[in-house]
Scaffold this active site. Sequence first.
Site, PDB file in Angstrom:
ATOM      1  N   LYS A   9      73.053 -54.827  47.656  1.00  0.00           N
ATOM      2  CA  LYS A   9      71.880 -54.691  46.783  1.00  0.00           C
ATOM      3  C   LYS A   9      71.931 -53.399  45.964  1.00  0.00           C
ATOM      4  O   LYS A   9      72.716 -52.480  46.257  1.00  0.00           O
ATOM      5  CB  LYS A   9      70.590 -54.757  47.608  1.00  0.00           C
ATOM      6  CG  LYS A   9      70.425 -53.759  48.721  1.00  0.00           C
ATOM      7  CD  LYS A   9      69.897 -52.389  48.315  1.00  0.00           C
ATOM      8  CE  LYS A   9      68.717 -52.380  47.440  1.00  0.00           C
ATOM      9  NZ  LYS A   9      67.458 -52.270  48.160  1.00  0.00           N
ATOM     10  N   GLU A  44      64.764 -59.171  50.495  1.00  0.00           N
ATOM     11  CA  GLU A  44      64.514 -59.336  49.058  1.00  0.00           C
ATOM     12  C   GLU A  44      65.482 -60.352  48.459  1.00  0.00           C
ATOM     13  O   GLU A  44      66.621 -60.489  48.930  1.00  0.00           O
ATOM     14  CB  GLU A  44      64.613 -57.987  48.352  1.00  0.00           C
ATOM     15  CG  GLU A  44      65.966 -57.306  48.445  1.00  0.00           C
ATOM     16  CD  GLU A  44      65.916 -55.802  48.131  1.00  0.00           C
ATOM     17  OE1 GLU A  44      65.170 -55.082  48.826  1.00  0.00           O
ATOM     18  OE2 GLU A  44      66.638 -55.365  47.222  1.00  0.00           O
ATOM     19  N   ARG A 102      60.478 -60.759  49.912  1.00  0.00           N
ATOM     20  CA  ARG A 102      60.183 -59.871  48.770  1.00  0.00           C
ATOM     21  C   ARG A 102      60.706 -60.505  47.492  1.00  0.00           C
ATOM     22  O   ARG A 102      61.884 -60.879  47.416  1.00  0.00           O
ATOM     23  CB  ARG A 102      60.831 -58.522  49.033  1.00  0.00           C
ATOM     24  CG  ARG A 102      60.954 -57.621  47.826  1.00  0.00           C
ATOM     25  CD  ARG A 102      61.304 -56.226  48.293  1.00  0.00           C
ATOM     26  NE  ARG A 102      61.897 -55.432  47.244  1.00  0.00           N
ATOM     27  CZ  ARG A 102      62.279 -54.178  47.396  1.00  0.00           C
ATOM     28  NH1 ARG A 102      62.153 -53.576  48.579  1.00  0.00           N
ATOM     29  NH2 ARG A 102      62.818 -53.513  46.393  1.00  0.00           N
ATOM     30  N   ASP A 116      71.485 -46.228  48.015  1.00  0.00           N
ATOM     31  CA  ASP A 116      70.725 -47.401  48.449  1.00  0.00           C
ATOM     32  C   ASP A 116      71.445 -48.659  47.953  1.00  0.00           C
ATOM     33  O   ASP A 116      70.902 -49.456  47.203  1.00  0.00           O
ATOM     34  CB  ASP A 116      69.307 -47.290  47.861  1.00  0.00           C
ATOM     35  CG  ASP A 116      68.370 -48.373  48.382  1.00  0.00           C
ATOM     36  OD1 ASP A 116      68.709 -49.012  49.399  1.00  0.00           O
ATOM     37  OD2 ASP A 116      67.303 -48.581  47.765  1.00  0.00           O
ATOM     38  N   ASP A 121      66.709 -55.135  53.107  1.00  0.00           N
ATOM     39  CA  ASP A 121      67.471 -55.388  51.869  1.00  0.00           C
ATOM     40  C   ASP A 121      67.655 -56.893  51.677  1.00  0.00           C
ATOM     41  O   ASP A 121      66.697 -57.632  51.756  1.00  0.00           O
ATOM     42  CB  ASP A 121      68.804 -54.630  51.897  1.00  0.00           C
ATOM     43  CG  ASP A 121      68.593 -53.119  51.840  1.00  0.00           C
ATOM     44  OD1 ASP A 121      67.501 -52.698  51.415  1.00  0.00           O
ATOM     45  OD2 ASP A 121      69.505 -52.369  52.225  1.00  0.00           O
ATOM     46  N   SER A 142      62.206 -47.421  55.221  1.00  0.00           N
ATOM     47  CA  SER A 142      62.688 -47.652  53.861  1.00  0.00           C
ATOM     48  C   SER A 142      64.219 -47.619  53.763  1.00  0.00           C
ATOM     49  O   SER A 142      64.867 -46.693  54.269  1.00  0.00           O
ATOM     50  CB  SER A 142      62.102 -46.554  52.958  1.00  0.00           C
ATOM     51  OG  SER A 142      62.936 -46.307  51.862  1.00  0.00           O
ATOM     52  N   GLY A 143      64.775 -48.608  53.088  1.00  0.00           N
ATOM     53  CA  GLY A 143      66.226 -48.638  52.884  1.00  0.00           C
ATOM     54  C   GLY A 143      66.685 -47.451  52.061  1.00  0.00           C
ATOM     55  O   GLY A 143      67.690 -46.799  52.375  1.00  0.00           O
ATOM     56  N   LEU A 144      65.927 -47.169  50.991  1.00  0.00           N
ATOM     57  CA  LEU A 144      66.269 -46.033  50.140  1.00  0.00           C
ATOM     58  C   LEU A 144      66.270 -44.739  50.958  1.00  0.00           C
ATOM     59  O   LEU A 144      67.202 -43.932  50.890  1.00  0.00           O
ATOM     60  CB  LEU A 144      65.243 -45.921  48.996  1.00  0.00           C
ATOM     61  CG  LEU A 144      65.301 -44.648  48.164  1.00  0.00           C
ATOM     62  CD1 LEU A 144      66.601 -44.571  47.382  1.00  0.00           C
ATOM     63  CD2 LEU A 144      64.100 -44.556  47.205  1.00  0.00           C
ATOM     64  N   HIS A 162      57.029 -57.211  44.068  1.00  0.00           N
ATOM     65  CA  HIS A 162      57.413 -55.863  43.622  1.00  0.00           C
ATOM     66  C   HIS A 162      57.327 -55.772  42.101  1.00  0.00           C
ATOM     67  O   HIS A 162      57.512 -56.772  41.392  1.00  0.00           O
ATOM     68  CB  HIS A 162      58.835 -55.547  44.085  1.00  0.00           C
ATOM     69  CG  HIS A 162      59.086 -54.067  44.231  1.00  0.00           C
ATOM     70  ND1 HIS A 162      58.091 -53.133  44.309  1.00  0.00           N
ATOM     71  CD2 HIS A 162      60.249 -53.364  44.314  1.00  0.00           C
ATOM     72  CE1 HIS A 162      58.604 -51.932  44.425  1.00  0.00           C
ATOM     73  NE2 HIS A 162      59.927 -52.032  44.423  1.00  0.00           N
ATOM     74  N   ASN A 189      69.051 -50.585  44.225  1.00  0.00           N
ATOM     75  CA  ASN A 189      67.625 -50.252  44.245  1.00  0.00           C
ATOM     76  C   ASN A 189      66.922 -50.827  43.019  1.00  0.00           C
ATOM     77  O   ASN A 189      67.468 -50.813  41.909  1.00  0.00           O
ATOM     78  CB  ASN A 189      67.443 -48.727  44.306  1.00  0.00           C
ATOM     79  CG  ASN A 189      65.985 -48.348  44.471  1.00  0.00           C
ATOM     80  OD1 ASN A 189      65.252 -48.253  43.484  1.00  0.00           O
ATOM     81  ND2 ASN A 189      65.559 -48.171  45.705  1.00  0.00           N
ATOM     82  N   SER A 190      65.721 -51.306  43.213  1.00  0.00           N
ATOM     83  CA  SER A 190      64.992 -52.004  42.144  1.00  0.00           C
ATOM     84  C   SER A 190      64.727 -51.135  40.924  1.00  0.00           C
ATOM     85  O   SER A 190      64.483 -51.658  39.827  1.00  0.00           O
ATOM     86  CB  SER A 190      63.656 -52.512  42.676  1.00  0.00           C
ATOM     87  OG  SER A 190      63.872 -53.333  43.788  1.00  0.00           O
ATOM     88  N   ASP A 222      62.916 -52.415  56.108  1.00  0.00           N
ATOM     89  CA  ASP A 222      63.421 -52.869  54.822  1.00  0.00           C
ATOM     90  C   ASP A 222      64.823 -53.447  55.080  1.00  0.00           C
ATOM     91  O   ASP A 222      65.782 -52.705  55.264  1.00  0.00           O
ATOM     92  CB  ASP A 222      63.487 -51.645  53.891  1.00  0.00           C
ATOM     93  CG  ASP A 222      64.062 -51.983  52.536  1.00  0.00           C
ATOM     94  OD1 ASP A 222      64.457 -53.140  52.324  1.00  0.00           O
ATOM     95  OD2 ASP A 222      64.115 -51.062  51.694  1.00  0.00           O
TER      96      ASP A 222
HETATM   97  C1  SPV Z   1      62.701 -48.904  49.761  1.00  0.00           C
HETATM   98  O1  SPV Z   1      61.863 -48.083  50.095  1.00  0.00           O
HETATM   99  O2  SPV Z   1      63.881 -48.818  50.043  1.00  0.00           O
HETATM  100  C2  SPV Z   1      62.292 -50.051  48.943  1.00  0.00           C
HETATM  101  C3  SPV Z   1      61.144 -49.913  48.111  1.00  0.00           C
HETATM  102  O3  SPV Z   1      62.955 -51.038  48.972  1.00  0.00           O
HETATM  103  S1  SPV Z   1      61.720 -49.559  46.551  1.00  0.00           S
HETATM  104  O4  SPV Z   1      62.548 -48.383  46.608  1.00  0.00           O
HETATM  105  O5  SPV Z   1      60.527 -49.389  45.782  1.00  0.00           O
HETATM  106  O6  SPV Z   1      62.495 -50.699  46.084  1.00  0.00           O
HETATM  107 MG    MG Z   2      64.751 -50.840  49.766  1.00  0.00          MG
END
Ligand code: SPV
Ligand code: MG
Length: 554
Positions: A131, A125, A169, A69, A98, A57-59, A200, A133-134, A96
């Site tokens: 980026k 994505e 994504r 992130d 990004d 996971s990027g986060l 997502h 975070n979503s 991930d």
């Molecule tokens: C991550 O885990 O970094 C993701 C998923 O990209 S989310 O945080 O849900 O965007």
């Molecule tokens: Mg991410």
Amino acid sequence: MTTAAKPALSVAPTPLSKAAQLRRELTSPELSFLMEAHNGLSAKIVEEAGFRGIWASGLSVSATLGVRDSNEASWTQVLEVLEFMSDATTIPVLVDGDTGYGNFNNLRRLVKKLCQYNIAGVCIEDKLFPKTNSFIGEAQPLANIEEFCGKIKAGKDSQLDDDFSLIARIEALVAGWGIDEALHRAEAYHAAGADAILIHSKLSTADEILAFKHDWGERCPVVIVPTMYYETPTEAFRTAGISMVIWANHNLRASISAMRDVCRKICEEQRLVDIEDKITSVQDVFELVGNQELAEAERRYLTSTEKKTHGIVIAASRGRKLGDLTADQPKCMVDIRGKPLLRRLISTMKKGGVRDIMVVRGYKKEKINLPSITTVDNDSYNTTNEAYSLSCALQHIEGDCVFSYGDILFRRSILDALLAASADIVLAVDARGHGFDFHDVERKVDLVSCTRSFSGDYFEETPPVSVVKIGNDLPSDDVHGEWIGLARTSARGSKIIQEQLGTMKKDGCLETSTMLDLFSNILEAGHHVEALYVAGHWLDVDDAFDLAKARNFT
Ligand code: SPV
Ligand code: MG
């Protein structure tokens, strides 16, 4: 004439590459699960739990590096983490990626590197670099569709492994553009070569995800991340025909809670006692990172370059002749110039390279509590003798060994010479020059008779001197020296000692036997025992007189 039927050739199946494993998870009709990890250790834990794939996971990777992130960690910094994760596990890692860290060209470099690091796939994505975070803010700008399709093509053209997966994504739902835009983008990304679509959503229900999947059908595998719609039963995803669920950040969040709890408690209480049994043991940490494998590899590869010498110190007796000094402690713990005798002995052995030392305790055993030794107990020290004490350390008599009484001190040069000797069993024998009458000495002396007497010559060591007899009552004319209570064995010599102790046990004489009996039996059995002549530079502490001498020994 009949011919015997040929046995069918059995060919072991080739294990699937990590990329092929991920592809199989994506394309199989069953619902698959990836679990988040953010470093080598968490990746191992994911595999240990039974997951068949890892979400890098990027986060989580950013947060564990202490940054946001928002592409604050550079892609090569992330790559370093991924390398550890991939090396630490046998299951596939989906990264991930990004937005691909830039344009199509940056993605090409990334994909090549990921393939070189045995990473199974990447998810990119359709947002803009850097980026966000979503789950932060609203209506984040989306990438231009054509530009993003170019990136997908460039990524797929750069992969070094046909099974590597590139997942596109779609952030249209998160950005509030609706299902039609999401479907439009999915169609374009699929046509550009994406192996799967990750759709997502940040709603707390799965409604829009399930609607998307309904309209998308089976055109390519669909991946989801139910972080926000976590209440939706997994069965709903299965029924909808979703291919893969990513549990995206739960190891990160679990570790934050656990670390906060333990920090708060230790900070408040300034002690560890209430924490110890609530956290993972150090042993468990060793197991997780595979220390066992390293120990086996050391046995296989290190033996020729680095010999590990075991030390065994027999220190079970009280030492009655020292009177009150041993009323409360064993002889080996009497003070010699501010330090227990045993500590001085251990220190000489350790400096000489004998690091793995086991002390056989008996009388007042709790007083032998030095760090950096292991202990074994002869609880019948009162009724047994030295050979029996030695047998208590039987498991430790392995490979190269140094044996010492617990009440002697010797100069390091004696130990060095013993360690350099090549015979299987070598005793350090004090010759003290011609004419020294060991029978003049009042204490009980371990007398040794050898093949020749000590010459003191420069070439003293050749030819080697063999021990012929050993005992307390050898005739004066036969005596060439005194065993100082220090011996060394090779791996073969250690085996001989082990076997002899076993024989003595069987014969029923082990309990009452001394070390002299042990060596006498070994000689009688026809084994060669070598003597290494020394001239002084050691002492044993038997009585008050010895102790006074010891206190002057530097
Ligand atoms: C991550 O885990 O970094 C993701 C998923 O990209 S989310 O945080 O849900 O965007
Ligand atoms: Mg991410």
